[in-house]
Scaffold this motif. Sequence first.
Motif, short mmCIF file in Angstrom:
data_model
loop_
_atom_site.label_atom_id
_atom_site.label_comp_id
_atom_site.label_asym_id
_atom_site.label_seq_id
_atom_site.Cartn_x
_atom_site.Cartn_y
_atom_site.Cartn_z
N GLN A 111 -14.73 -57.46 29.52
CA GLN A 111 -13.45 -57.29 28.81
C GLN A 111 -12.24 -57.56 29.71
O GLN A 111 -11.20 -58.02 29.26
CB GLN A 111 -13.38 -55.87 28.23
CG GLN A 111 -12.12 -55.56 27.43
CD GLN A 111 -12.02 -56.36 26.15
OE1 GLN A 111 -13.03 -56.75 25.56
NE2 GLN A 111 -10.79 -56.64 25.72
N TRP A 112 -12.41 -57.32 31.01
CA TRP A 112 -11.30 -57.58 31.95
C TRP A 112 -10.83 -59.04 31.86
O TRP A 112 -9.64 -59.32 32.01
CB TRP A 112 -11.72 -57.27 33.40
CG TRP A 112 -12.78 -58.20 33.91
CD1 TRP A 112 -14.14 -58.03 33.79
CD2 TRP A 112 -12.59 -59.46 34.57
NE1 TRP A 112 -14.80 -59.12 34.34
CE2 TRP A 112 -13.88 -60.00 34.83
CE3 TRP A 112 -11.46 -60.17 34.98
CZ2 TRP A 112 -14.06 -61.23 35.47
CZ3 TRP A 112 -11.65 -61.40 35.62
CH2 TRP A 112 -12.94 -61.91 35.86
N PHE A 113 -11.78 -59.94 31.58
CA PHE A 113 -11.42 -61.36 31.55
C PHE A 113 -10.57 -61.67 30.31
O PHE A 113 -9.58 -62.40 30.39
CB PHE A 113 -12.68 -62.22 31.57
CG PHE A 113 -12.37 -63.69 31.66
CD1 PHE A 113 -11.84 -64.24 32.83
CD2 PHE A 113 -12.60 -64.55 30.58
CE1 PHE A 113 -11.53 -65.59 32.92
CE2 PHE A 113 -12.30 -65.90 30.67
CZ PHE A 113 -11.76 -66.42 31.83
N GLU A 114 -10.96 -61.08 29.17
CA GLU A 114 -10.15 -61.25 27.96
C GLU A 114 -8.76 -60.64 28.17
O GLU A 114 -7.75 -61.22 27.77
CB GLU A 114 -10.86 -60.59 26.77
CG GLU A 114 -10.20 -60.90 25.43
CD GLU A 114 -10.91 -60.21 24.26
OE1 GLU A 114 -10.22 -59.61 23.44
OE2 GLU A 114 -12.16 -60.27 24.18
N GLU A 115 -8.69 -59.47 28.81
CA GLU A 115 -7.38 -58.86 29.10
C GLU A 115 -6.54 -59.79 29.98
O GLU A 115 -5.33 -59.93 29.77
CB GLU A 115 -7.55 -57.51 29.80
CG GLU A 115 -8.22 -56.43 28.95
CD GLU A 115 -7.50 -56.13 27.65
OE1 GLU A 115 -6.25 -56.22 27.60
OE2 GLU A 115 -8.19 -55.82 26.65
N SER A 116 -7.19 -60.42 30.96
CA SER A 116 -6.46 -61.33 31.86
C SER A 116 -5.96 -62.55 31.11
O SER A 116 -4.83 -63.02 31.33
CB SER A 116 -7.36 -61.76 33.02
OG SER A 116 -7.83 -60.64 33.74
N LEU A 117 -6.78 -63.08 30.21
CA LEU A 117 -6.36 -64.22 29.39
C LEU A 117 -5.17 -63.85 28.52
O LEU A 117 -4.26 -64.65 28.32
CB LEU A 117 -7.49 -64.68 28.46
CG LEU A 117 -8.53 -65.64 29.02
CD1 LEU A 117 -9.60 -65.90 27.96
CD2 LEU A 117 -7.88 -66.97 29.43
N CYS A 118 -5.18 -62.62 27.98
CA CYS A 118 -4.09 -62.19 27.10
C CYS A 118 -2.80 -62.01 27.88
O CYS A 118 -1.71 -62.30 27.37
CB CYS A 118 -4.48 -60.92 26.35
SG CYS A 118 -5.81 -61.21 25.15
N GLU A 119 -2.90 -61.56 29.12
CA GLU A 119 -1.72 -61.50 29.99
C GLU A 119 -1.23 -62.92 30.30
O GLU A 119 -0.02 -63.18 30.32
CB GLU A 119 -2.07 -60.74 31.28
CG GLU A 119 -1.03 -60.82 32.38
CD GLU A 119 0.27 -60.07 32.12
OE1 GLU A 119 1.24 -60.28 32.87
OE2 GLU A 119 0.33 -59.27 31.15
N THR A 120 -2.16 -63.84 30.51
CA THR A 120 -1.79 -65.25 30.71
C THR A 120 -1.01 -65.75 29.50
O THR A 120 0.02 -66.43 29.64
CB THR A 120 -3.05 -66.13 30.91
OG1 THR A 120 -3.90 -65.54 31.90
CG2 THR A 120 -2.68 -67.54 31.32
N ALA A 121 -1.49 -65.40 28.30
CA ALA A 121 -0.83 -65.83 27.06
C ALA A 121 0.60 -65.29 26.99
O ALA A 121 1.52 -65.99 26.54
CB ALA A 121 -1.62 -65.36 25.84
N SER A 122 0.80 -64.06 27.44
CA SER A 122 2.15 -63.48 27.42
C SER A 122 3.09 -64.24 28.34
O SER A 122 4.22 -64.58 27.95
CB SER A 122 2.11 -62.01 27.87
OG SER A 122 1.45 -61.22 26.91
#
Length: 269
Positions: A111-122
């Motif tokens: 899940q950390w990777f999805e969280e990191s992608l979502c921060e990238t999106a922001s």
Amino acid sequence: GSGVVVEVAPGSWGSADLRDIQVVLDSVANELRPLVARPTQGPINIRVIPRGTAPRVLYERGPDGEYVVQLTARDERWFQYAYQFSHELCHILSNFDHKERQGETVATGNQWFEESLCETASLFTLRRMAVSWAEHPPGRKWIGYGKVFGSYADHLLAESHRRLPANQTLSQWYAENQPALHDNPYLREKNELVATMLLPLFEKDPSMWQTIAYLNANPASAGKSFSEYLADWHGACPTGTQEHLGQAMSLFGTGSGPAAPAWLARLGK
């Protein structure tokens, strides 16, 4: 349109006008959603409500099958609405709710990777809105506001915890931090470092966002090792988007070791 229908629920938004919140959230959707469009998908309906101790998108859909997103942004801090909503929209676009459950629990090792992608999106969206609002502000009152999105992104990117330690590659960092990431997906400072490393790849080639539509394609992926999780993601992507992923994966050095799929091994070299 972006294929995202946002409904802002009335509530304790502070001094913000609902219509203005709507403008900002629609603008976020217009930046991100077209990059992740899949031909078969109907519109994505999202109800946005002002509550919660942290922004989140709920697993349980609303009464009409809509996604429910909680934001903590208030008043006229439009940069905060944009930052929070792009993160939650990224979860929705990457099928966050398509994971196998054991009872009520969902495997969170990756899940950390999805969280990191979502921060990238922001970060990506803030920087895009800085440009699009400077060129075409969505109304007279927004003239000059675009640069606020840009300076907020700059402020975040300048945070010291987002930089790798001297002489360390991301794959070395990942090897060191992997146990912590696996055990707790919400170590924000670690996720933010990963996002800061990923951002240039997505900015160089925004069509790379297309790949997140295939992130949780296999519900069993959530419970696998990180390299298997990445291999599943790669396998689900249509040809043409796969080489984008190759670049991203090679950053983590997940190509080493006998269990790694061949495409990862090639990248690790």
